[in-house]
Design an enzyme around this catalytic site. Structure first.
Site, PDB file in Angstrom:
ATOM      1  N   SER A 108      38.646 -72.724  70.623  1.00 49.42           N
ATOM      2  CA  SER A 108      40.058 -72.743  70.912  1.00 49.42           C
ATOM      3  C   SER A 108      40.417 -72.330  72.339  1.00 49.42           C
ATOM      4  O   SER A 108      41.527 -72.594  72.781  1.00 49.42           O
ATOM      5  CB  SER A 108      40.802 -71.849  69.917  1.00 49.42           C
ATOM      6  OG  SER A 108      40.397 -70.505  70.044  1.00 49.42           O
ATOM      7  N   SER A 126      34.945 -69.930  69.841  1.00 50.12           N
ATOM      8  CA  SER A 126      36.009 -70.399  70.733  1.00 50.12           C
ATOM      9  C   SER A 126      35.806 -70.159  72.217  1.00 50.12           C
ATOM     10  O   SER A 126      36.521 -70.737  73.026  1.00 50.12           O
ATOM     11  CB  SER A 126      37.329 -69.760  70.333  1.00 50.12           C
ATOM     12  OG  SER A 126      37.879 -70.516  69.310  1.00 50.12           O
ATOM     13  N   LYS A 161      43.728 -66.325  78.150  1.00 51.43           N
ATOM     14  CA  LYS A 161      44.080 -67.154  76.988  1.00 51.43           C
ATOM     15  C   LYS A 161      45.402 -66.639  76.425  1.00 51.43           C
ATOM     16  O   LYS A 161      45.595 -65.420  76.320  1.00 51.43           O
ATOM     17  CB  LYS A 161      42.954 -67.035  75.946  1.00 51.43           C
ATOM     18  CG  LYS A 161      43.145 -67.859  74.705  1.00 51.43           C
ATOM     19  CD  LYS A 161      41.958 -67.663  73.757  1.00 51.43           C
ATOM     20  CE  LYS A 161      42.063 -68.534  72.518  1.00 51.43           C
ATOM     21  NZ  LYS A 161      40.930 -68.329  71.600  1.00 51.43           N
TER      22      LYS A 161
HETATM   23  N1  GLN Z   1      36.760 -73.373  65.754  1.00 51.25           N
HETATM   24  C1  GLN Z   1      36.713 -72.167  65.026  1.00 51.25           C
HETATM   25  C2  GLN Z   1      37.947 -72.038  64.160  1.00 51.25           C
HETATM   26  O1  GLN Z   1      38.804 -72.844  64.273  1.00 51.25           O
HETATM   27  C3  GLN Z   1      36.593 -70.995  65.932  1.00 51.25           C
HETATM   28  C4  GLN Z   1      37.871 -70.622  66.556  1.00 51.25           C
HETATM   29  C5  GLN Z   1      37.801 -69.333  67.308  1.00 51.25           C
HETATM   30  O2  GLN Z   1      36.725 -68.830  67.601  1.00 51.25           O
HETATM   31  N2  GLN Z   1      38.977 -68.792  67.578  1.00 51.25           N
HETATM   32  O3  GLN Z   1      38.067 -71.142  63.398  1.00 51.25           O
END
Ligand code: GLN
Length: 466
Positions: free
Chosen positions: A149, A173, A74
């Site tokens: 994400s 994410s 990532k």
């Molecule tokens: N969707 C969640 C957020 O936007 C989790 C994102 C993540 O785990 N990086 O905070």
């Protein structure tokens, strides 16, 4: 799905394939893929490393299990000399000066990084549309989002473009895109894997998380990258999880689920139906299933976003154009900061910075931020009590199936609510694995803190009964 790592390892050792051809083929597939999963390809270094693995094999030397295995990262992890953009304009041209501990451990074991993967900018999002590289498209239906994400990472694994990928999970994410693309994704216990070299989003829940097509591959990667690291004071040393240990789940006698996750109006009726069908199959195996009380999904989402926004506002304050990234000059120093930050951060990231600074500001912090911290403590306590009663908690990964590309951008609140089932486990810092079974977007399997092994055991058990 059997372990791809073992399978490729055999093919390399028996010289059925060369590492060079393997790596070149994956690079070609990544380069031509239409799912927008790639931020940058690591062609040159990957080919060099592959040639070294081949030379070792032809000279009759032994290779390790991970040696020559191509993997994805990532684009929020440092890998020295590579672009680490966080899918943002801010860091579009930023090159890592050092390598993240987890990534270094994989490289030391001989695995070959081949791609920096598309994701929501700075981890902010649940759809991988908050990115300057174009929305990631779902592996199964490209009209839908890839999830976020770590969307690029999950799609790459699902489409066999990488053997495994290293995502990051702050509030879901890794688990949510794994569910949306029908692969495995693990959020280990907080602190099991060093976060050194992972760009900080919300430091109190950030976790390094592997994504792969089999439980065995997740196990292999987790074992390699876990451990205490002096560069991350939250880390602790952990025992390796053995293949034998997780082949039986006989000590799992009781499984719990959260009643109110299933009783809400917002859950897709098919997800609910499939979830209860899974519960029935578990009961048929003689396991006791208990319905547990828990916090309302709305409370979990607001607590998580209060704390995550506060932490990200604070973490991202270092990005002002002075030390890192793309600086835009204004007439005064203050102008330079403000133009640099206004122009370079995405709308979603700015929303979080503004929200975070608001909840931390004088006059609000007691009412909002401190209250968030106190609810988090209550959540942790509630989990502690639950795990006195049950060995494992299962939950759907998401209330709904993946939205169409474009929908989440129009309605950020709906996007935040799609995290309803993942964020609670993050606040509890618990080990949680998405398995691609049980509902259309998979199931989460959770155990008590530091009990990651039990999660693997139950996942193996589920694989055989569903
Ligand atoms: N969707 C969640 C957020 O936007 C989790 C994102 C993540 O785990 N990086 O905070």
């Amino acid at each position: 799905m059997e372990s791809q790592i073992h399978q490729i390892h055999q093919q390399l050792v028996s010289e059925e394939i060369t590492c060079l051809s393997l790596v070149q083929e994956r690079l070609r597939l990544l380069n031509t893929n239409k799912h927008a999963t790639v931020n940058s390809l690591l062609e040159k270094s990957a080919i060099e490393l592959a040639k070294k693995v081949d030379a070792k094999i032809t000279s009759g030397q032994k290779i390790g299990l991970l040696e020559g295995i191509p993997f994805g990262i990532k684009d929020v992890y440092m890998l020295q000399g590579t672009y680490t953009s966080a899918s943002s304009n801010f860091l579009k041209k930023y090159k890592s000066p050092y390598t993240a501990t987890a990534i270094q451990k994989l490289i030391d074991a001989g695995a070959i990084p081949i791609v920096k993967e598309n994701c929501d900018s700075f981890g902010h999002g649940s759809s991988s549309e908050n990115t300057i590289f174009g929305a990631v498209k779902n592996a199964i239906n490209p009209a839908l989002v890839g999830g976020g994400s770590s969307g690029g990472s999950a799609v790459n694994v699902a489409k066999d473009l990488t053997v495994f990928s290293i995502g990051g999970d702050t509030g879901g994410s890794v688990r949510q895109p794994a569910g949306y693309n029908k692969v495995y994704g693990l959020k280990p216990t907080y602190g099991r894997i060093s976060r050194f070299g992972l760009m900080a989003y919300a430091s109190s829940t950030d976790c390094v998380g592997p994504i792969a097509k089999s439980i065995e591959d997740i196990r292999i990667v987790l074992n390699e990258i876990s451990g205490k690291d002096t560069k991350d004071q939250t880390t602790y040393s952990s025992e390796k999880i053995s293949k034998e240990a997780i082949s039986t789940a006989s000590e799992i006698k009781t499984v719990g689920y959260f009643k109110n996750f299933l009783e809400t109006e917002v859950i897709d009726p098919k997800i609910k139906l499939d979830f209860f069908a899974t519960i029935d199959k578990i009961k048929e195996k003689g396991i006791v299933v208990k319905a547990l009380d828990f916090f309302e999904p709305d409370t979990l989402v607001s607590t998580y976003y209060t704390l995550a926004m506060a932490e990200t506002a604070s973490n991202l304050s270092r990005l002002d154009g002075t030390n890192y990234g793309h600086r835009i000059e204004g007439d005064t120093l203050k102008d330079s900061y403000s133009i640099t930050r206004s122009e370079n951060f995405s709308e979603e990231t700015k929303r979080r910075i503004v929200g975070g600074n608001q909840v931390l500001s004088q006059g609000f912090s007691d009412e909002i931020y401190l209250k968030g911290l106190s609810v988090r403590d209550q959540i942790a306590k509630s989990f502690e009590n639950d795990f006195k009663e049950v060995d494992i908690i299962i939950s759907p990964v998401t209330p709904n199936t993946p939205p169409k590309i474009g929908a989440s951008l129009k309605d950020p609140l709906a996007m935040y609510l799609s995290d309803a089932y993942t964020v609670g486990f993050s606040l509890g810092q618990l080990p949680t694995l998405t398995v691609p079974q049980g509902t259309q977007t998979g199931l989460q399997v959770t155990a008590a803190k530091n009990n990651d092994e039990l999660v693997f055991k139950f996942a193996n058990f589920l694989k055989d009964i569903i």
